[in-house]
Motif scaffolding. Structure first.
Motif, PDB file in Angstrom:
ATOM      1  N   THR A 479       0.808  -1.223   0.000  1.00 11.47           N
ATOM      2  CA  THR A 479       0.000   0.000   0.000  1.00 11.47           C
ATOM      3  C   THR A 479       0.838   1.269   0.000  1.00 11.47           C
ATOM      4  OG1 THR A 479      -0.143  -0.085   2.422  1.00 11.47           O
ATOM      5  CG2 THR A 479      -1.937  -1.100   1.164  1.00 11.47           C
ATOM      6  N   GLY A 480       2.140   1.141   0.179  1.00 16.61           N
ATOM      7  CA  GLY A 480       3.001   2.307   0.113  1.00 16.61           C
ATOM      8  C   GLY A 480       2.960   3.193   1.341  1.00 16.61           C
ATOM      9  N   VAL A 481       2.478   2.680   2.479  1.00 16.20           N
ATOM     10  CA  VAL A 481       2.482   3.465   3.725  1.00 16.20           C
ATOM     11  C   VAL A 481       3.174   2.651   4.809  1.00 16.20           C
ATOM     12  CG1 VAL A 481       0.360   4.710   3.146  1.00 16.20           C
ATOM     13  CG2 VAL A 481       0.232   2.596   4.474  1.00 16.20           C
ATOM     14  N   PRO A 482       3.810   3.317   5.776  1.00 15.34           N
ATOM     15  CA  PRO A 482       4.458   2.578   6.861  1.00 15.34           C
ATOM     16  C   PRO A 482       3.428   1.935   7.779  1.00 15.34           C
ATOM     17  CG  PRO A 482       4.559   4.939   7.265  1.00 15.34           C
ATOM     18  CD  PRO A 482       4.016   4.773   5.882  1.00 15.34           C
ATOM     19  N   SER A 483       3.907   1.147   8.711  1.00 15.95           N
ATOM     20  CA  SER A 483       2.998   0.419   9.604  1.00 15.95           C
ATOM     21  C   SER A 483       2.176   1.362  10.476  1.00 15.95           C
ATOM     22  CB  SER A 483       3.786  -0.549  10.489  1.00 15.95           C
ATOM     23  OG  SER A 483       4.763   0.150  11.250  1.00 15.95           O
ATOM     24  N   THR A 484       2.625   2.603  10.630  1.00 18.97           N
ATOM     25  CA  THR A 484       1.861   3.577  11.420  1.00 18.97           C
ATOM     26  C   THR A 484       0.735   4.222  10.615  1.00 18.97           C
ATOM     27  OG1 THR A 484       3.442   5.285  10.754  1.00 18.97           O
ATOM     28  CG2 THR A 484       3.838   4.163  12.860  1.00 18.97           C
ATOM     29  N   GLY A 485       0.725   4.000   9.320  1.00 20.90           N
ATOM     30  CA  GLY A 485      -0.201   4.705   8.449  1.00 20.90           C
ATOM     31  C   GLY A 485      -1.513   3.985   8.240  1.00 20.90           C
ATOM     32  N   ALA A 486      -2.323   4.541   7.343  1.00 19.76           N
ATOM     33  CA  ALA A 486      -3.639   3.975   7.020  1.00 19.76           C
ATOM     34  C   ALA A 486      -3.981   4.306   5.576  1.00 19.76           C
ATOM     35  CB  ALA A 486      -4.708   4.530   7.954  1.00 19.76           C
ATOM     36  N   VAL A 487      -4.818   3.468   5.002  1.00 16.31           N
ATOM     37  CA  VAL A 487      -5.267   3.629   3.620  1.00 16.31           C
ATOM     38  C   VAL A 487      -6.786   3.636   3.614  1.00 16.31           C
ATOM     39  CG1 VAL A 487      -5.302   2.603   1.317  1.00 16.31           C
ATOM     40  CG2 VAL A 487      -3.217   2.497   2.676  1.00 16.31           C
TER      41      VAL A 487
END
Length: 539
Positions: A479-487
């Protein structure tokens, strides 16, 4: 027949696109009425190729297995070339969709399922979800756009009785000769008369003849011969014969079943073949695109909006994609959680896809060296519109076509479809795509409490979001986001927004939702868009 006086959505046209839209609208909890001028679904196979992306949509509707059972076996999805059906020097190319090497791109490979069988499956499901929502043998007489709605006059063709229905929105899914498009004054542009074909639907014992070369399509290399389309690769077939509509003998040929049977025998290379002609239809190859997909409260989808040459195999699939894109936007608009501008994003996202498919198909028809568009191409659709929020710190991306034959679209960038990842033993869900919808879905890897608070804030404001925690090692990379992120994923499976980490406050997600929906702060006082708990499940 029972005609409502009012309906949130009136769908005109009961082919694959209109029926898919009906099923999806029911899944989003939107009351609607579908009308179709013909007394029943198609008896003619017509379109047959169902792409992987269309199968993902049918999977969401709980129809994947039923559609797959109605289609040809994957082992027969090949393309044959020879002078006739018994040519010893034939060539057979292509493999079953989804069998290509490399990473698995989809949980739902495409297949060949003839339109008559597909429509029957879709109509059964549409009537299960909305028993009185699909009226056949009913035609649109006129439509009149009025302030905030459309006034439509419908005719029951069996009785001649006419009824007036007031619809908040009207969607024309009524084909290339669309009454809705004409009544709305929307022009079409593009070449017509690229070819004329006679489709002969017939029965003949050809199963044993093609047993060693079974294919979905049989292209005949002899000049002017056309080709055969397998309905079941046994007794049910279509012969596509190119003809000159201005030839003096054409009218007589169309009425002479014995002459038509002789054409089939000659093309097959089997002079003694027992042929029973069932019916015929003629069609013209065009490549046309509507100048706009929306006029006031009237929208176009499927062949009413774009006529795609069959030399690509995806005309019906583009229409099914239209329905998937449009259904959730109509749901949000009728619920009051979206501004009307959200419906403008439908054209902004879908018209470029149709333009590109038409161009590729048109090039195929002229070059004669390719016949189908790669089935996976439609999986790469990348949207740019007000319903997609670009990453704020990303450099300005170069203009690209929405479909990417070369794989240059960044994985999981906003506007692209959520990547498919296998989920292992998760109950009821084998793919990340199975966790989407029916409303908005926020995907996280760790399920951080900050994201849950933001989702709760959005839900309290009338914009429900379902949080999905998917602790897969490959999700951040995919998804192109780090583990702290959200989609944030839209109900149609396309990524609307992504963030590398939550902000300190709780307004980050709700602000993104309001921008995606073209909705101001007043959205918090509007009706609720369906959540996973409140909407009627598709499956």
């Amino acid at each position: 027949m029972r005609f409502p006086e009012t309906t949130p959505v009136l769908v005109v046209g009961g082919g694959p696109v209109g029926l898919t839209l009906s099923v999806l609208l029911s899944g989003h909890g939107v009351p609607h009425l579908l009308v179709e001028a013909h007394p029943s679904t198609s008896r003619h196979p017509k379109a047959r190729g169902v792409s992987a992306r269309s199968m993902e949509i049918f999977r969401k509707c709980g129809l994947e297995e039923e559609v797959r059972a109605a289609g040809l076996p994957a082992s027969q999805v090949f393309f044959y070339r020879g002078r006739d059906l018994v040519d010893p020097d034939f060539v057979r190319t292509g493999v079953a969709s989804g069998a290509a090497e490399g990473p698995e791109r989809t949980p739902s490979p495409g297949l060949i399922c003839s339109q008559d069988a597909l429509e029957a499956v879709l109509l059964r499901r549409a009537r299960q979800l909305a028993p009185e929502g699909a009226l056949f043998d009913t035609r649109l007489i006129s439509l009149t756009p009025q302030d905030g709605h459309v006034r439509a006059v419908l005719e029951d063709r069996a009785t001649g009785e006419r009824h007036t229905v007031r619809a908040d929105w009207l969607v024309g899914c009524d084909g290339a000769s669309s009454t809705v498009r004409e009544a709305s004054g929307i022009a079409m542009a593009g070449p017509t008369g690229l070819g004329h074909f006679l489709s002969i639907r017939f029965e003949a014992p050809l199963g044993e003849v093609v047993a060693d070369r079974a294919s979905a399509s049989y292209f005949l290399t002899a000049p002017g011969r056309g080709g055969f389309l397998a309905v079941d690769n046994d007794r049910r077939w279509i012969y596509q014969y190119p003809y000159n509509p201005e030839h003096a003998d054409t009218a007589a040929l169309l009425a002479d079943h014995q002459a038509l049977a002789r054409l089939v025998r000659e093309a097959a290379g089997l002079p003694e073949l027992a042929v029973t002609v069932q019916d015929t239809m003629t069609w013209r190859m065009d490549a046309r695109l509507a100048e706009t997909y929306r006029r006031a409260r009237v929208l176009l989808a499927g062949d009413a909006a774009h006529v795609v040459p069959p030399t690509g195999g995806h005309g019906m699939n583009v229409g099914i994609g239209d329905a998937d894109n449009l259904a959730w936007k109509l749901a949000a608009a009728t619920a009051g959680t979206a501004g009307e501008a959200l419906l403008d994003s439908y054209e902004a996202e879908r018209r470029p896809v149709a333009r590109q498919v038409i161009d590729i198909s048109l090039a195929n028809s002229r070059a004669r060296d390719g016949y189908r568009i790669d089935d996976e191409l439609l999986l790469t659709a990348a949207y740019r519109s007000t319903a997609v929020l670009a990453d704020p710190n990303a450099p300005n991306a170069p203009e690209r076509s929405p479909l990417d034959p070369d794989g240059d679209h960044p994985e999981a960038a906003p506007g692209t479809r959520l990547p498919h990842l296998r989920l292992g033993d998760r109950a009821g869900a084998a793919s990340t795509l199975d966790l989407v919808g029916p409303g908005f879905t926020l995907f996280t890897t760790t399920g951080a409490e900050a994201w849950r608070r933001q989702a709760a804030t959005a839900t309290a404001a009338g914009l429900p979001v379902t949080v999905r925690t998917v602790p897969l090692p490959g999700l951040p990379e995919a998804t192109g986001v780090p583990s702290t992120g959200a989609v944030l994923v839209r109900p149609d499976g396309h990524i609307a927004w992504r963030a590398p980490q939550p902000d300190a406050g709780d307004g980050q997600l709700i602000a993104a939702l309001r921008r995606v929906l073209s909705a101001g702060p007043a959205a918090q006082d509007a009706g609720h868009y369906p959540s996973a708990d409140s909407a009627q499940r598709l499956a």
